[in-house]
Motif scaffolding. Structure first.
Motif, PDB file in Angstrom:
ATOM      1  N   TYR A  30      47.328  36.604  36.532  1.00 58.08           N
ATOM      2  CA  TYR A  30      45.900  36.397  36.758  1.00 58.08           C
ATOM      3  C   TYR A  30      45.121  37.585  36.189  1.00 58.08           C
ATOM      4  N   LYS A  31      43.833  37.344  35.979  1.00 51.99           N
ATOM      5  CA  LYS A  31      42.903  38.432  35.636  1.00 51.99           C
ATOM      6  C   LYS A  31      41.651  38.273  36.487  1.00 51.99           C
ATOM      7  N   ILE A  32      41.214  39.379  37.032  1.00 52.07           N
ATOM      8  CA  ILE A  32      39.890  39.379  37.685  1.00 52.07           C
ATOM      9  C   ILE A  32      38.930  40.066  36.725  1.00 52.07           C
ATOM     10  N   ILE A  33      37.900  39.366  36.339  1.00 48.92           N
ATOM     11  CA  ILE A  33      36.925  39.897  35.372  1.00 48.92           C
ATOM     12  C   ILE A  33      35.620  40.191  36.104  1.00 48.92           C
ATOM     13  N   PHE A  34      35.184  41.437  36.033  1.00 51.14           N
ATOM     14  CA  PHE A  34      33.909  41.853  36.629  1.00 51.14           C
ATOM     15  C   PHE A  34      32.916  42.066  35.490  1.00 51.14           C
ATOM     16  N   GLU A  35      31.904  41.218  35.441  1.00 53.96           N
ATOM     17  CA  GLU A  35      30.888  41.312  34.389  1.00 53.96           C
ATOM     18  C   GLU A  35      29.653  42.014  34.947  1.00 53.96           C
ATOM     19  N   TYR A  36      29.437  43.238  34.522  1.00 53.91           N
ATOM     20  CA  TYR A  36      28.259  43.990  34.955  1.00 53.91           C
ATOM     21  C   TYR A  36      27.185  43.855  33.871  1.00 53.91           C
ATOM     22  N   ASP A  42      47.396  46.104  34.739  1.00 54.67           N
ATOM     23  CA  ASP A  42      46.564  46.967  33.891  1.00 54.67           C
ATOM     24  C   ASP A  42      45.103  46.860  34.308  1.00 54.67           C
ATOM     25  N   VAL A  43      44.352  47.890  33.909  1.00 56.72           N
ATOM     26  CA  VAL A  43      42.899  47.924  34.128  1.00 56.72           C
ATOM     27  C   VAL A  43      42.276  48.359  32.817  1.00 56.72           C
ATOM     28  N   LYS A  44      41.411  47.530  32.262  1.00 62.36           N
ATOM     29  CA  LYS A  44      40.807  47.863  30.971  1.00 62.36           C
ATOM     30  C   LYS A  44      39.366  47.363  30.921  1.00 62.36           C
ATOM     31  N   THR A  45      38.657  47.842  29.909  1.00 58.45           N
ATOM     32  CA  THR A  45      37.273  47.419  29.709  1.00 58.45           C
ATOM     33  C   THR A  45      37.156  46.674  28.397  1.00 58.45           C
ATOM     34  N   ALA A  46      36.216  45.751  28.344  1.00 57.50           N
ATOM     35  CA  ALA A  46      35.907  45.030  27.114  1.00 57.50           C
ATOM     36  C   ALA A  46      34.600  45.603  26.580  1.00 57.50           C
ATOM     37  N   LEU A  47      34.697  46.691  25.843  1.00 58.95           N
ATOM     38  CA  LEU A  47      33.506  47.381  25.357  1.00 58.95           C
ATOM     39  C   LEU A  47      33.206  46.971  23.917  1.00 58.95           C
ATOM     40  N   PRO A  48      31.950  47.053  23.449  1.00 58.16           N
ATOM     41  CA  PRO A  48      30.841  47.704  24.122  1.00 58.16           C
ATOM     42  C   PRO A  48      30.230  46.905  25.263  1.00 58.16           C
ATOM     43  N   ASP A  49      30.768  45.707  25.563  1.00 63.85           N
ATOM     44  CA  ASP A  49      30.228  44.929  26.680  1.00 63.85           C
ATOM     45  C   ASP A  49      30.628  45.563  27.997  1.00 63.85           C
ATOM     46  N   LYS A  50      29.762  45.427  29.013  1.00 66.04           N
ATOM     47  CA  LYS A  50      30.024  46.039  30.328  1.00 66.04           C
ATOM     48  C   LYS A  50      30.878  45.088  31.160  1.00 66.04           C
ATOM     49  N   VAL A  51      32.152  45.005  30.780  1.00 66.77           N
ATOM     50  CA  VAL A  51      33.078  44.086  31.434  1.00 66.77           C
ATOM     51  C   VAL A  51      34.340  44.853  31.806  1.00 66.77           C
ATOM     52  N   LEU A  52      34.781  44.699  33.055  1.00 73.21           N
ATOM     53  CA  LEU A  52      36.002  45.333  33.536  1.00 73.21           C
ATOM     54  C   LEU A  52      37.025  44.233  33.830  1.00 73.21           C
ATOM     55  N   VAL A  53      38.246  44.396  33.301  1.00 70.47           N
ATOM     56  CA  VAL A  53      39.285  43.370  33.461  1.00 70.47           C
ATOM     57  C   VAL A  53      40.474  43.991  34.192  1.00 70.47           C
ATOM     58  N   ILE A  54      40.891  43.371  35.307  1.00 68.93           N
ATOM     59  CA  ILE A  54      42.049  43.828  36.066  1.00 68.93           C
ATOM     60  C   ILE A  54      43.134  42.763  35.961  1.00 68.93           C
ATOM     61  N   GLY A  55      44.254  43.142  35.337  1.00 71.40           N
ATOM     62  CA  GLY A  55      45.371  42.216  35.186  1.00 71.40           C
ATOM     63  C   GLY A  55      46.294  42.254  36.393  1.00 71.40           C
ATOM     64  N   MET A  56      46.770  41.080  36.836  1.00 72.69           N
ATOM     65  CA  MET A  56      47.651  40.985  38.002  1.00 72.69           C
ATOM     66  C   MET A  56      48.830  40.069  37.713  1.00 72.69           C
ATOM     67  N   GLU A  57      49.907  40.320  38.425  1.00 74.17           N
ATOM     68  CA  GLU A  57      51.104  39.508  38.280  1.00 74.17           C
ATOM     69  C   GLU A  57      51.645  39.189  39.665  1.00 74.17           C
ATOM     70  N   LYS A  58      51.966  37.903  39.892  1.00 74.51           N
ATOM     71  CA  LYS A  58      52.465  37.479  41.189  1.00 74.51           C
ATOM     72  C   LYS A  58      53.738  36.645  40.987  1.00 74.51           C
ATOM     73  N   ILE A  59      54.782  37.027  41.724  1.00 74.83           N
ATOM     74  CA  ILE A  59      56.061  36.312  41.621  1.00 74.83           C
ATOM     75  C   ILE A  59      56.264  35.475  42.883  1.00 74.83           C
ATOM     76  N   VAL A  60      56.414  34.161  42.699  1.00 75.72           N
ATOM     77  CA  VAL A  60      56.671  33.237  43.804  1.00 75.72           C
ATOM     78  C   VAL A  60      57.988  32.536  43.508  1.00 75.72           C
ATOM     79  N   GLY A  61      59.044  32.914  44.243  1.00 67.07           N
ATOM     80  CA  GLY A  61      60.376  32.366  43.970  1.00 67.07           C
ATOM     81  C   GLY A  61      60.856  32.843  42.617  1.00 67.07           C
ATOM     82  N   ILE A  62      61.126  31.895  41.720  1.00 62.68           N
ATOM     83  CA  ILE A  62      61.567  32.268  40.372  1.00 62.68           C
ATOM     84  C   ILE A  62      60.419  32.158  39.368  1.00 62.68           C
TER      85      ILE A  62
END
Length: 539
Positions: free
Chosen positions: A109-115, A84-104
């Motif tokens: 993870y989330k990458i948070i970009f704080e502008y 997913d890609v979402k914003t934390a408003l009214p703050d200028k923050v962009l959050v990108i959600g990630m999922e990684k499968i290693v074996g079972i």
């Protein structure tokens, strides 16, 4: 980047990134590039902190800085899928959600970009918002209101207590708010937007807001007072505007193209500095050589004095020392100052040697001055080509000219070899029988004169100034001849002059001197025509 723009960007990014696998990660100074796969095509999502920008591009940039962020993202985030890609408003923050499968096992993870103002940040957290890595870690010795530390929970930005622009109600203008109060109480509104709200009333504002929320408007840039204003709250401005097919095209123009233009401006400025520095060096060298040549032109005086001493040596004591020799018997009653430290005979030999030395210097300096003048002429042509270059290929061509002229040196293993795709000549069909070719730079001039021209084709060049080589081929009348001369005039450094002299001759009378630089020629049997540059030609 304001909160409103970030909201639009997040919606656009969702369509691109959600369910897309991350195949690579690149970094440069203050930027993180997520290379992802969408519909079997590779694309790059660029997140820049300085300047604050987010855009999608086709090419995959190289990593210029392999810092800790690069190392961490490379080892943990490649192979993840964006959820997913979402914003934390009214703050200028962009959050990108990630999922990684290693074996079972499944890792989130989330990458948070704080502008956030002047202190943007990139933070990687796990599913529980524990900070795994941050671009700017707050040291433990530093007391901070909002510390960002590895292993600790991510502290959300301090709330700004501003209402989002989409929460504004229709009666908000009834409180007689002024521009400052609107900007203070609502996020996503700048000064010009507030002015528009006050001037046009709430109805127009809510109409535009409705269009924005429903996404039923075209991405648009309005040009106002020589500035580019981003969509969407200025759609009523009756100004020159540019509409884009989609947001990707807009951001590509706004960030990628502008970044490329900025790089070109920096490169042009650097090349210009090289040319100015070299011109200054050559002019100084020319001044010194001219001074030495002027002194050497006095060789005759030294020779005459030596001959006079020699002709009167039989009545002088050759071994005597004196500072002045007088010859009252000579028609001019001449006297010569000589060095008292040397004998008269030694002074005579010194004067002869000085005369011979000045003769040699005169011949050498004449050749040096001719070469310097030739180098200055080449440099002036390169400077003219630089002023006309408005593409990357044009700048690369100018750089190549400087390289071939020996002004800059090729850096071993560091110079990137690029193919100059743009043609260096312009072809213009005058009529069914006549065509002219215009050289855009030194390479184009060389190609026109020595590759395209036949021995009986007419060749044109502005007299004594840098400019393009012009070639007229085919059957032509007086009108086509004058138009070709006019083309040579306006494609020269003298194009701003009202009158420009243009030389023209047949190609068979043009020759390239041995060792001459690119595009430099000499010619003979030429005629000169004076062109009025303010005339209007329809040829």
């Amino acid at each position: 980047m304001n909160a409103l723009t970030l909201k639009v960007v997040s919606d656009v990014l969702s369509g691109w990134l959600v369910k897309s696998p991350i195949v690579d990660i690149r970094t440069s100074k203050g930027c993180l590039y997520l290379v992802f796969k969408k519909a079997h095509k590779i694309r790059t999502a660029a997140f820049c902190m300085h300047p604050q920008a987010i855009f999608i591009q086709k090419n995959v940039p190289k990593s210029t800085e392999k810092d800790n962020l690069y190392q961490y993202a490379k080892s943990h985030l490649i192979g993840s899928t964006v959820t997913d890609v979402k914003t934390a408003l009214p703050d200028k923050v962009l959050v990108i959600g990630m999922e990684k499968i290693v074996g079972i096992r499944k890792f989130k993870y989330k990458i948070i970009f704080e502008y956030l103002g002047r202190n943007p940040n990139i933070i990687v957290v796990d599913d529980a918002d524990t900070v795994l890595y941050a671009l700017k870690i707050t040291p433990r010795s530093v007391e901070s209101v909002r510390p960002v530390r590895s292993g600790k929970k991510w502290p959300p930005p301090i709330k700004q207590y501003k209402l989002p622009i989409w929460n504004i109600k229709s009666d908000f203008l009834e409180d007689n708010l002024n521009i400052e109060e609107i900007m203070k109480n609502y996020c996503g509104i700048d000064k010009r937007t507030a002015e528009m709200i006050i001037e046009n009333g709430a109805e127009k504002f809510f109409e535009v807001k409705k269009q924005f929320l429903n996404k039923n408007f075209m991405p648009k840039i309005v040009y106002f007072k020589n500035r580019e204003i981003l969509f969407p709250f200025r759609t009523d401005m009756k100004q020159k505007s540019r509409i884009f097919a989609d947001f990707t095209a807009l951001f590509d123009y706004l960030y990628v193209q502008k970044t490329e233009n900025k790089k070109m401006d920096i490169k042009r400025e650097n090349l210009n500095k090289i040319i100015i520095k070299e011109l200054s060096r050559l002019n100084k060298k020319l001044q010194n050589a001219s001074g030495e040549m002027k002194e050497a032109k006095g060789w005759k005086k030294y020779e005459d004095c030596a001959v006079l001493i020699k002709s009167n040596l039989y009545r002088l004591n050759g071994n005597a020392h004196t500072s002045l020799l007088k010859f009252p018997d000579e028609p001019s009653g001449e006297s010569i100052k000589i060095s008292p430290e040397l004998t008269i005979t030694e002074n005579m030999h010194r004067l002869f040697n000085q005369s011979k030395k000045f003769k040699r210097t005169l011949a050498i300096k004449k050749g040096i001055i001719d070469k310097i003048n030739g180098d200055i002429k080449v440099l002036m042509q390169i400077d003219y080509d630089l002023k006309r270059s408005n593409t990357e290929e044009g700048l690369l061509s100018v750089e190549d000219e400087l390289l071939q002229a020996g002004i800059i040196k090729e850096k071993k293993a560091k110079r990137r070899i690029k193919t100059i795709r743009a043609d260096n000549i312009i072809k213009k069909q005058l009529n069914d029988a006549a065509v002219i070719y215009i050289g855009k730079n030194a390479k184009g001039n060389e190609k026109i004169t020595f590759d395209l021209a036949g021995k009986d084709d007419l060749w044109f060049h502005a007299k004594d100034v840098p400019g393009s080589h012009i070639l007229l081929k085919g059957s032509y009348s007086e009108k086509e001849l004058k138009y070709a001369a006019y083309t040579a005039a306006i494609n020269s450094k003298a194009s701003k002059n009202k009158k420009v002299d243009v030389d023209y001759t047949l190609k068979k009378f043009i020759k390239k001197p041995k060792g001459a630089k690119l595009g430099m020629v000499i010619y003979k049997n030429y005629k000169t025509i004076t062109i009025m540059t303010d005339e209007i030609w329809n040829c």
